[in-house]
Design a protein around this motif. Structure first.
Motif, PDB file in Angstrom:
ATOM      1  N   MET A 174       0.930  -1.211  -0.223  1.00  0.00           N
ATOM      2  CA  MET A 174       0.075   0.040  -0.081  1.00  0.00           C
ATOM      3  C   MET A 174       0.835   1.229  -0.153  1.00  0.00           C
ATOM      4  N   LYS A 175       0.612   2.046  -1.063  1.00  0.00           N
ATOM      5  CA  LYS A 175       1.545   3.326  -1.246  1.00  0.00           C
ATOM      6  C   LYS A 175       0.480   4.457  -1.561  1.00  0.00           C
ATOM      7  N   ILE A 176       0.615   5.574  -0.481  1.00  0.00           N
ATOM      8  CA  ILE A 176      -0.284   6.437  -0.808  1.00  0.00           C
ATOM      9  C   ILE A 176       0.474   7.889  -1.158  1.00  0.00           C
ATOM     10  N   GLU A 177       0.153   8.289  -2.383  1.00  0.00           N
ATOM     11  CA  GLU A 177       0.746   9.636  -2.707  1.00  0.00           C
ATOM     12  C   GLU A 177      -0.112  10.867  -2.360  1.00  0.00           C
ATOM     13  N   ALA A 178      -1.402  10.775  -2.550  1.00  0.00           N
ATOM     14  CA  ALA A 178      -2.142  12.002  -2.102  1.00  0.00           C
ATOM     15  C   ALA A 178      -3.179  11.436  -1.123  1.00  0.00           C
ATOM     16  N   LEU A 179      -3.700  12.222  -0.154  1.00  0.00           N
ATOM     17  CA  LEU A 179      -4.850  11.939   0.435  1.00  0.00           C
ATOM     18  C   LEU A 179      -5.472  13.314   1.149  1.00  0.00           C
ATOM     19  N   GLU A 180      -6.632  13.458   0.842  1.00  0.00           N
ATOM     20  CA  GLU A 180      -7.413  14.950   1.037  1.00  0.00           C
ATOM     21  C   GLU A 180      -8.740  14.533   1.754  1.00  0.00           C
ATOM     22  N   ALA A 181      -8.816  14.816   2.959  1.00  0.00           N
ATOM     23  CA  ALA A 181     -10.359  14.663   3.845  1.00  0.00           C
ATOM     24  C   ALA A 181     -11.093  15.882   3.718  1.00  0.00           C
ATOM     25  N   SER A 182     -12.497  15.778   3.654  1.00  0.00           N
ATOM     26  CA  SER A 182     -13.339  16.832   3.494  1.00  0.00           C
ATOM     27  C   SER A 182     -14.782  16.363   4.130  1.00  0.00           C
ATOM     28  N   ASP A 183     -15.590  17.115   4.357  1.00  0.00           N
ATOM     29  CA  ASP A 183     -16.956  16.790   4.674  1.00  0.00           C
ATOM     30  C   ASP A 183     -17.009  15.682   5.748  1.00  0.00           C
ATOM     31  N   GLN A 184     -16.538  16.158   6.852  1.00  0.00           N
ATOM     32  CA  GLN A 184     -16.325  15.321   8.095  1.00  0.00           C
ATOM     33  C   GLN A 184     -17.502  15.477   9.042  1.00  0.00           C
ATOM     34  N   LEU A 185     -18.140  14.399   9.241  1.00  0.00           N
ATOM     35  CA  LEU A 185     -19.252  14.693  10.221  1.00  0.00           C
ATOM     36  C   LEU A 185     -18.934  13.481  11.403  1.00  0.00           C
ATOM     37  N   ILE A 186     -18.997  14.156  12.638  1.00  0.00           N
ATOM     38  CA  ILE A 186     -18.642  13.415  13.970  1.00  0.00           C
ATOM     39  C   ILE A 186     -20.007  13.326  14.875  1.00  0.00           C
ATOM     40  N   ASN A 187     -20.390  11.965  15.029  1.00  0.00           N
ATOM     41  CA  ASN A 187     -21.285  11.958  16.262  1.00  0.00           C
ATOM     42  C   ASN A 187     -20.588  11.044  17.386  1.00  0.00           C
ATOM     43  N   ILE A 188     -20.884  11.591  18.631  1.00  0.00           N
ATOM     44  CA  ILE A 188     -20.400  11.380  19.911  1.00  0.00           C
ATOM     45  C   ILE A 188     -21.351  10.383  20.379  1.00  0.00           C
ATOM     46  N   ILE A 189     -21.007   9.339  20.971  1.00  0.00           N
ATOM     47  CA  ILE A 189     -22.428   8.346  21.354  1.00  0.00           C
ATOM     48  C   ILE A 189     -21.413   7.694  22.881  1.00  0.00           C
ATOM     49  N   GLY A 190     -21.722   8.326  24.040  1.00  0.00           N
ATOM     50  CA  GLY A 190     -20.952   7.837  25.243  1.00  0.00           C
ATOM     51  C   GLY A 190     -19.322   7.780  25.064  1.00  0.00           C
ATOM     52  N   ASP A 191     -18.674   6.390  25.017  1.00  0.00           N
ATOM     53  CA  ASP A 191     -17.392   6.507  24.896  1.00  0.00           C
ATOM     54  C   ASP A 191     -16.904   6.148  23.411  1.00  0.00           C
ATOM     55  N   THR A 192     -17.988   6.320  22.468  1.00  0.00           N
ATOM     56  CA  THR A 192     -17.876   5.926  21.125  1.00  0.00           C
ATOM     57  C   THR A 192     -18.003   6.986  20.174  1.00  0.00           C
ATOM     58  N   ALA A 193     -17.188   7.250  18.910  1.00  0.00           N
ATOM     59  CA  ALA A 193     -17.440   8.218  18.045  1.00  0.00           C
ATOM     60  C   ALA A 193     -17.817   7.656  16.783  1.00  0.00           C
ATOM     61  N   VAL A 194     -18.504   8.177  15.951  1.00  0.00           N
ATOM     62  CA  VAL A 194     -18.871   7.516  14.570  1.00  0.00           C
ATOM     63  C   VAL A 194     -18.415   8.698  13.645  1.00  0.00           C
ATOM     64  N   VAL A 195     -17.413   8.423  12.752  1.00  0.00           N
ATOM     65  CA  VAL A 195     -17.183   9.547  11.866  1.00  0.00           C
ATOM     66  C   VAL A 195     -17.169   9.092  10.351  1.00  0.00           C
ATOM     67  N   SER A 196     -17.725  10.100   9.582  1.00  0.00           N
ATOM     68  CA  SER A 196     -18.085   9.981   8.268  1.00  0.00           C
ATOM     69  C   SER A 196     -17.227  11.003   7.694  1.00  0.00           C
ATOM     70  N   VAL A 197     -16.335  10.762   6.587  1.00  0.00           N
ATOM     71  CA  VAL A 197     -15.351  11.517   5.989  1.00  0.00           C
ATOM     72  C   VAL A 197     -15.298  11.060   4.534  1.00  0.00           C
TER      73      VAL A 197
END
Length: 120
Positions: A57-80
Motif C-alpha cells: 500500500m502506497k499513498i501519494e495523496a490523501l485529502e479529507a473533507s466533509d467530516q461529520l462526527i457523532n459522539i455516543i458515550g465512549d464511542t464516536a462515529v465519523v463519516s468523512v
C-alpha cells in the motif's frame, strides 16, 4: 469522549496512512478491528498493517473533507470524504471514497474498532 480528541485522532490516522507509519497505525487501530473495503472484502488490523509493512500500500495523496462526527458515550462515529491517490500491489487506487469509522475510548487512548469505505 471529547470531539477534539476524535478530530486529532482522525488527523493522526490520515497522516499515518499517508506516511505508512506502522507504529502509529498499531496504536490507533484496535486489535479486533474489522474494516469493509469497497470490493466487499473485510480486513483485520493485521492485514492492514501488513499491507503497509510490505510496501504493497502506497499513498501519494490523501485529502479529507466533509467530516461529520457523532459522539455516543465512549464511542464516536465519523463519516468523512477522502480523495485518495496511490496504489495497492501495483494497482492504482484513485478516487473519492466515503469512509465510516467507529472510534472507541479505552483506558489509554481512542482506537478505530470498525470501519467501511465506499467509492463515490
Amino acid at each position: 469522549m471529547d470531539i477534539n480528541a476524535v478530530i486529532n485522532a482522525e488527523i493522526e490516522l490520515l497522516t499515518a496512512i499517508k506516511n505508512a507509519d506502522v507504529p502509529a497505525l498499531e496504536r490507533l487501530l484496535h486489535p479486533d478491528l474489522l474494516f469493509n473495503m469497497p470490493d466487499g472484502q473485510t480486513i483485520t488490523k493485521q492485514f492492514d498493517l501488513d499491507s503497509y509493512r510490505s510496501g504493497k500500500m502506497k499513498i501519494e495523496a490523501l485529502e479529507a473533507s466533509d467530516q461529520l462526527i457523532n459522539i455516543i458515550g465512549d464511542t464516536a462515529v465519523v463519516s468523512v470524504l477522502v480523495l485518495l491517490k496511490g496504489n495497492y500491489d501495483n494497482q492504482p487506487v484513485n478516487g473519492v471514497y466515503r469512509y465510516l469509522r467507529v472510534w472507541k475510548k479505552s483506558e489509554t487512548n481512542i482506537q478505530v474498532i470498525a470501519g467501511s469505505c465506499v467509492s463515490v
